[in-house]
Structure formats: structure tokens, C-alpha cells
Design a protein around this motif. Structure first.
Motif, short mmCIF file in Angstrom:
data_model
loop_
_atom_site.label_atom_id
_atom_site.label_comp_id
_atom_site.label_asym_id
_atom_site.label_seq_id
_atom_site.Cartn_x
_atom_site.Cartn_y
_atom_site.Cartn_z
N SER A 98 0.55 -0.97 -0.14
CA SER A 98 0.36 0.39 0.11
C SER A 98 1.09 1.48 -0.17
N SER A 99 2.44 1.22 0.24
CA SER A 99 3.48 2.43 0.53
C SER A 99 3.92 2.74 -1.05
N VAL A 100 4.47 1.84 -1.62
CA VAL A 100 5.26 1.73 -2.68
C VAL A 100 4.87 2.63 -3.61
N ASP A 101 6.02 2.61 -4.60
CA ASP A 101 5.36 4.29 -6.04
C ASP A 101 5.15 2.75 -6.81
N ARG A 120 -3.51 -9.22 -13.61
CA ARG A 120 -5.38 -8.71 -13.43
C ARG A 120 -5.20 -9.53 -12.29
N HIS A 121 -4.26 -10.85 -11.93
CA HIS A 121 -4.63 -11.21 -10.75
C HIS A 121 -3.74 -11.20 -9.90
N THR A 122 -3.16 -9.84 -9.71
CA THR A 122 -2.48 -9.43 -8.14
C THR A 122 -3.76 -8.15 -7.97
N GLY A 123 -3.74 -7.84 -9.01
CA GLY A 123 -5.44 -6.88 -8.77
C GLY A 123 -6.24 -7.01 -7.93
N LEU A 124 -7.05 -8.43 -8.64
CA LEU A 124 -7.98 -8.86 -7.47
C LEU A 124 -7.09 -8.81 -5.98
N LEU A 125 -6.07 -9.31 -5.78
CA LEU A 125 -6.02 -9.23 -4.35
C LEU A 125 -5.63 -8.21 -3.51
N ILE A 165 -6.51 -2.16 -1.28
CA ILE A 165 -4.59 -1.33 -1.55
C ILE A 165 -4.74 -0.83 -3.18
N ASN A 166 -4.63 0.52 -3.57
CA ASN A 166 -5.09 1.14 -4.84
C ASN A 166 -3.60 1.67 -5.04
N ALA A 167 -3.08 0.42 -5.67
CA ALA A 167 -1.34 0.34 -6.05
C ALA A 167 -1.37 1.04 -7.85
N ARG A 168 -0.44 1.22 -7.72
CA ARG A 168 0.37 1.00 -9.37
C ARG A 168 0.59 -0.18 -9.48
N LEU A 169 0.12 -1.48 -10.93
CA LEU A 169 0.41 -2.50 -11.69
C LEU A 169 1.79 -1.85 -12.48
N GLY A 223 14.56 7.04 -7.55
CA GLY A 223 14.57 7.15 -6.21
C GLY A 223 12.52 6.70 -6.04
N GLN A 224 12.18 6.12 -7.08
CA GLN A 224 10.40 4.90 -7.02
C GLN A 224 10.91 3.56 -6.11
N SER A 225 9.79 3.51 -5.50
CA SER A 225 10.24 2.24 -4.43
C SER A 225 9.26 1.14 -4.92
N ILE A 226 9.89 0.35 -5.31
CA ILE A 226 9.02 -1.25 -6.25
C ILE A 226 9.09 -2.11 -4.78
N ALA A 227 7.32 -3.28 -5.17
CA ALA A 227 7.59 -3.66 -4.74
C ALA A 227 7.34 -5.25 -5.70
N LEU A 228 7.99 -5.87 -5.77
CA LEU A 228 7.89 -7.46 -6.24
C LEU A 228 6.79 -8.52 -6.00
N VAL A 229 6.22 -9.09 -6.91
CA VAL A 229 5.44 -10.25 -6.40
C VAL A 229 4.73 -11.02 -7.46
#
Length: 287
Positions: free
Chosen positions: A36-39, A47-52, A58-62, A84-90
Motif C-alpha cells: 500500500s506504500s510503494v510507488d 489481473r491476478h494481483t489486481g484482485l488480491l 489497496i490502490n496501487a500502480r501495477l 528514487g521510486q520504491s517498487i514491490a515485486l510479487v
């Protein structure tokens, strides 16, 4: 214990975020905070992660990062991190990189000096191992076996003498073939645990000598449905068996020396019993 909050998400950081393998309740609070916090969230299937993310509000850029585009897109993500961006890998489920995309991106980040932060969480291989009842102090993760019989048998044959517990992932349509090849290459008595649909409604964990396990799976078509992990007992060495290296040395020395002398030298070289070597050689001659 210090809690991670939104303010502690670091710039120019790649977060490796495990997601549930079935039960949504298995996601961690830290994972939710990061997502919920990363850029940006780099996902195997947006699509799968969007449903999760939708489930957890959680509104996040994918950003799509999968097997077919990872090597090309890794550079773009690296640039974003360096800016400078923060990224989450799933991945679709479980811990990223464990039989899922992410290796190239993480490798490029490490090479470029970009911080990589791994979060602990769900992993089917480790969950299955913890419940298998097989030695877990040393184990060998092998991922998916090859799709074709020859390749599969070649891999299993190379692992026949492996003493560590073996972990494989397997698909529904190849389970029977893989179990049959294990019977052929590892022996009917090798103990194997089938962990199926872990954390889901129809979770089952069943272990038996692999020939019996194969018969058990054949009894009910439902037993080969879903996502599966095979935990295979490692090779148990026969304490009385002579090491292959010693037998090769003995065979070479026998060509040049009398049997007793060849056995004595081999015993000295390899630290095995001379009488056992001598007996083995006599039996081979008689055969």
C-alpha cells in the motif's frame, strides 16, 4: 518489536513481497503495508494481483513483469529505482523468484547497488517440507521436473545417490508420469510425500513408498488435481556398501597387480576394509 509503518518505506528500494498460496489470511501485515506504500507493484500477472489488492482495499500502480518480458523490462524498473521510486515485486502466489520471475531484476539491482529488501512469507515448498515428516536439516529444491520422459528420468537418475531430502513442484497432468519415473529411477520403496492444494479447502498431505503412492493417486482422480509439491526422501547409504570410487580403483589396480595386492592398496587409498574389497572381487570373478 519495532513496527514497519508507511514512513519507513525507503526510496530506491526493491521489496520482495510474498503473497498467499491459497488462504488470503496468510498475508502478513508487513506485506500489506509495503504493497500500500510503494510507488509501483511489479506483478507476474497484473489481473491476478489486481484482485488480491482489491480484496485488501489497496490502490496501487501495477507493472507487468513476467517470464516473457523480464530481461527487457528489468532495465526500465532499475531506472525507476535509481530515480528514487520504491517498487514491490510479487508473483501470482508465494515467494517471488521461487520458480517464478524476478531473478534478472534482482540481479541487476544487486549489480547496480540498489537496495533489495526481502520479506518473509508464504512458500509452498517450505510449507510442504515442514509437514512431510522427512529430514529437513538438509534439503535440495529442484523445482519442476522436465516435461518429457527422457529429461525427467535423466534428472532423477542424477539424483539417485543424493542424501538430502528432495523437493519438486509438479503439475496435475504430469503427476502420474513423474511418480512412475520415480518408481523406475529411484526404486519402488523410496518414500515420497504428496502435498496438494496447501492452505486451500481441499488440502491433503499423504506419504508412502512411491509405488504405493502412485497406486493411491490412481484410485481417485481428485488426488491429482490442484497445485502439488512432492517431498522425496533422500538416498540412504548402505554402510556395508563399498564406495564407487574404491571399486573403480580396485578394477584399475587388478589389471596390473595380483588381487590381494590390489585390494590392499585400494583399502589404503580409500580407507575401506581390505577383506571386503577382496571378497567383492572374488564374487565378481565368479559371476
Amino acid at each position: 518489536m519495532k513496527q514497519l509503518d508507511r514512513a519507513e518505506i525507503s526510496a530506491s528500494t526493491l521489496y520482495i513481497v510474498p503473497t498467499p498460496i491459497g488462504n488470503l489470511g496468510d498475508i502478513t501485515q508487513r506485506a500489506l503495508t509495503v504493497l500500500s506504500s510503494v510507488d509501483l507493484v511489479a506483478a507476474e500477472d497484473t489481473r491476478h494481483t489486481g484482485l488480491l489488492l482489491q480484496h485488501f482495499a489497496i490502490n496501487a500502480r501495477l507493472f507487468a513483469l513476467h517470464d516473457h518480458n523480464e530481461q527487457q523490462k528489468a532495465e526500465l524498473l532499475l531506472t525507476k529505482l535509481q530515480e528514487g521510486q520504491s517498487i514491490a515485486l510479487v508473483s501470482d502466489a508465494g515467494t517471488p523468484l521461487i520458480n517464478d520471475p524476478g531473478y534478472h531484476l534482482v540481479r541487476r539491482c544487486r549489480e547496480a547497488g540498489v537496495r533489495v529488501v526481502p520479506l518473509p512469507g508464504a512458500c509452498a515448498a517450505i510449507a510442504a517440507l515442514s509437514a512431510a515428516g522427512l529430514p529437513s536439516d538438509r534439503f535440495c529444491y529442484e523445482g519442476f521436473l522436465p516435461a518429457k520422459t527422457k529429461g525427467r528420468c535423466d534428472v532423477l537418475r542424477a539424483l539417485v545417490q543424493e542424501p538430502r531430502t528432495l523437493i519438486f513442484y509438479e503439475s496435475t497432468h504430469r503427476l502420474l508420469d513423474s511418480l512412475q519415473d520415480m518408481v523406475t529411477e529411484l526404486g519402488a520403496d523410496r518414500y515420497v510425500v504428496l502435498a496438494r492444494e496447501l492452505t486451500k479447502t481441499w488440502e491433503s498431505i499423504y506419504g508412502a513408498p512411491v509405488a504405493e503412492l502412485l497406486a493411491w493417486v490412481k484410485e481417485d482422480e481428485n488426488r491429482r488435481k490442484g497445485e502439488m509439491v512432492l517431498i522425496v526422501e533422500g538416498h540412504k547409504a548402505d554402510e556395508e556398501a563399498l564406495p564407487p570410487d574404491a571399486l573403480r580403483t580396485l578394477a584399475l589396480l587388478q589389471k596390473e597387480l595380483p588381487l590381494k595386492r590390489a585390494a590392499a592398496l585400494t583399502a589404503e587409498i580409500h580407507g575401506v576394509k581390505k577383506n571386503a574389497l577382496y571378497k567383492y572381487a572374488l564374487e565378481q570373478q565368479e559371476a
